[in-house]
Design a protein around this motif. Structure first.
Motif, mmCIF file in Angstrom:
data_model
loop_
_atom_site.group_PDB
_atom_site.id
_atom_site.type_symbol
_atom_site.label_atom_id
_atom_site.label_comp_id
_atom_site.label_asym_id
_atom_site.label_seq_id
_atom_site.Cartn_x
_atom_site.Cartn_y
_atom_site.Cartn_z
ATOM 1 N N ASP A 169 0.832 -1.206 0.000
ATOM 2 C CA ASP A 169 0.000 0.000 0.000
ATOM 3 C C ASP A 169 0.863 1.250 0.000
ATOM 4 N N ALA A 170 1.827 1.288 0.902
ATOM 5 C CA ALA A 170 2.740 2.426 1.037
ATOM 6 C C ALA A 170 4.143 1.873 1.204
ATOM 7 N N ILE A 171 5.129 2.680 0.869
ATOM 8 C CA ILE A 171 6.508 2.185 0.890
ATOM 9 C C ILE A 171 7.443 3.316 1.282
ATOM 10 N N ALA A 172 8.517 2.988 2.004
ATOM 11 C CA ALA A 172 9.481 4.003 2.441
ATOM 12 C C ALA A 172 10.843 3.353 2.619
ATOM 13 N N THR A 173 11.879 4.181 2.666
ATOM 14 C CA THR A 173 13.240 3.700 2.911
ATOM 15 C C THR A 173 13.894 4.594 3.957
ATOM 16 N N ASP A 174 15.107 4.209 4.365
ATOM 17 C CA ASP A 174 15.799 4.951 5.426
ATOM 18 C C ASP A 174 17.218 5.357 5.030
ATOM 19 N N GLY A 175 17.464 5.530 3.732
ATOM 20 C CA GLY A 175 18.787 5.921 3.272
ATOM 21 C C GLY A 175 19.731 4.749 3.077
ATOM 22 N N THR A 176 19.286 3.531 3.411
ATOM 23 C CA THR A 176 20.077 2.319 3.206
ATOM 24 C C THR A 176 19.338 1.476 2.169
ATOM 25 N N ASN A 177 19.544 0.156 2.218
ATOM 26 C CA ASN A 177 18.809 -0.748 1.336
ATOM 27 C C ASN A 177 17.678 -1.466 2.068
ATOM 28 N N HIS A 178 17.203 -0.873 3.156
ATOM 29 C CA HIS A 178 16.012 -1.380 3.835
ATOM 30 C C HIS A 178 14.778 -0.798 3.154
ATOM 31 N N VAL A 179 13.794 -1.630 2.939
ATOM 32 C CA VAL A 179 12.522 -1.192 2.366
ATOM 33 C C VAL A 179 11.424 -1.508 3.377
ATOM 34 N N TYR A 180 10.667 -0.499 3.762
ATOM 35 C CA TYR A 180 9.547 -0.668 4.677
ATOM 36 C C TYR A 180 8.263 -0.530 3.866
ATOM 37 N N PHE A 181 7.344 -1.477 4.030
ATOM 38 C CA PHE A 181 6.096 -1.374 3.283
ATOM 39 C C PHE A 181 4.932 -1.880 4.115
ATOM 40 N N THR A 182 3.765 -1.347 3.809
ATOM 41 C CA THR A 182 2.554 -1.757 4.516
ATOM 42 C C THR A 182 1.664 -2.562 3.594
ATOM 43 N N GLN A 191 -3.702 -3.525 9.305
ATOM 44 C CA GLN A 191 -2.572 -3.103 8.475
ATOM 45 C C GLN A 191 -1.280 -3.621 9.118
ATOM 46 N N HIS A 192 -0.414 -4.242 8.326
ATOM 47 C CA HIS A 192 0.856 -4.750 8.828
ATOM 48 C C HIS A 192 2.005 -3.982 8.178
ATOM 49 N N LEU A 193 3.079 -3.800 8.937
ATOM 50 C CA LEU A 193 4.293 -3.156 8.440
ATOM 51 C C LEU A 193 5.370 -4.228 8.315
ATOM 52 N N TYR A 194 6.038 -4.265 7.153
ATOM 53 C CA TYR A 194 7.095 -5.247 6.895
ATOM 54 C C TYR A 194 8.386 -4.522 6.524
ATOM 55 N N ARG A 195 9.515 -5.206 6.718
ATOM 56 C CA ARG A 195 10.803 -4.682 6.271
ATOM 57 C C ARG A 195 11.466 -5.723 5.384
ATOM 58 N N LEU A 196 11.946 -5.273 4.240
ATOM 59 C CA LEU A 196 12.689 -6.102 3.289
ATOM 60 C C LEU A 196 14.102 -5.547 3.231
ATOM 61 N N ASP A 197 15.104 -6.390 3.419
ATOM 62 C CA ASP A 197 16.508 -5.965 3.366
ATOM 63 C C ASP A 197 17.122 -6.413 2.053
#
Length: 199
Positions: A169-182, A191-197
Motif C-alpha cells: 500500500d505504502a513504501i518508504a526507505t531509510d537511506g540504506t537498502n532497507h525497504v519498509y512497506f505496509t 494493516q501490517h508493516l514489513y521490512r525487506l533488506d
C-alpha cells in the motif's frame, strides 16, 4: 508573490534538502530543489520548468503526467506516463527517470525493459521504491529490482504472506537498502508493516 502551489514533496533522508513539484501558471512552476527550514523552505532553485522542459518532453517523447516520486543524495526521480502514440491507454508504460541534484537526466527504468535472463514480463501496479543502491517496481507479490547506478535489472523478489498475494500500500526507505512497506490484510482487517533488506 508566487502563484505556485507546492504539490508533492520528497525530502532527502538525513539532511535538509527537499524537492517540490510546484504547480501553477507562473514561470517558476516545475521541479524545484530547496533547503528545509523551521519556517518552511529557503533558496528554491527551479530545475525542470513546467513551461519548457515538461512541454518539450510531451512533444518529443509523448510522455505526460509527470510525478515526483523519490529523492535521495544522488538526486530525484520522476515517473511519467508514456503513451507511445495511443490515446486510449493501449500500450502505455510508466517509465521512471533519475536526475542528478541539478536536474540533469541520468538514466531511465521501465518495469519490462532491459530484463536479466529468465525474468518474465510483469505488471507494476504498486508504488516505486528508491534505496541506496536500487530502484524497485512493485506489483502483486513482486518486487522487481534494478541497479540504481547502471539501470540494469537485477532480479525479482516474489512473496506471499500467509498464502495470500498482496501489493504494497505504502513504501518508504531509510537511506540504506532497507525497504519498509505496509499491506492491509482484509481477512484480519489490520494493516501490517514489513521490512525487506536488499543486499
Amino acid at each position: 508573490m508566487s502563484s505556485n502551489r507546492e504539490g508533492s514533496v520528497e525530502a532527502v533522508y538525513g539532511n535538509d534538502t527537499a524537492y517540490f513539484h510546484r504547480s501553477g501558471a507562473s514561470a517558476t512552476a516545475g521541479i524545484t530543489r530547496a533547503t528545509l527550514t523551521k519556517d518552511g523552505f529557503s533558496n528554491p532553485k527551479l530545475l525542470l520548468a513546467t513551461f519548457g522542459y515538461m512541454d518539450q518532453r510531451k512533444a518529443a517523447k509523448d510522455e505526460v503526467s509527470p510525478k515526483l516520486i523519490a529523492a535521495d543524495a544522488d538526486g530525484f526521480y520522476m515517473q511519467w506516463t508514456a503513451r507511445h502514440g495511443s490515446n486510449n491507454g493501449t500500450g502505455w508504460t510508466n517509465p521512471v527517470y533519475a536526475f542528478d541534484p541539478d536536474g540533469k537526466e541520468l538514466r531511465s527504468f521501465e518495469v519490462n525493459t532491459g530484463l536479466a535472463e529468465g525474468m518474465q514480463q510483469a505488471s507494476a501496479s504498486g508504488p516505486i521504491v528508491v534505496t541506496q543502491d536500487y530502484v524497485g517496481f512493485t506489483g502483486r507479490g513482486l518486487f522487481r529490482i534494478f541497479n540504481k547506478k547502471t539501470g540494469a535489472a537485477v532480479g525479482d523478489i516474489t512473496y506471499q504472506i500467509d498464502g495470500q498475494i498482496y501489493t504494497p500500500d505504502a513504501i518508504a526507505t531509510d537511506g540504506t537498502n532497507h525497504v519498509y512497506f505496509t499491506i492491509y490484510n482484509h481477512k484480519q482487517k489490520v494493516q501490517h508493516l514489513y521490512r525487506l533488506d536488499l543486499p
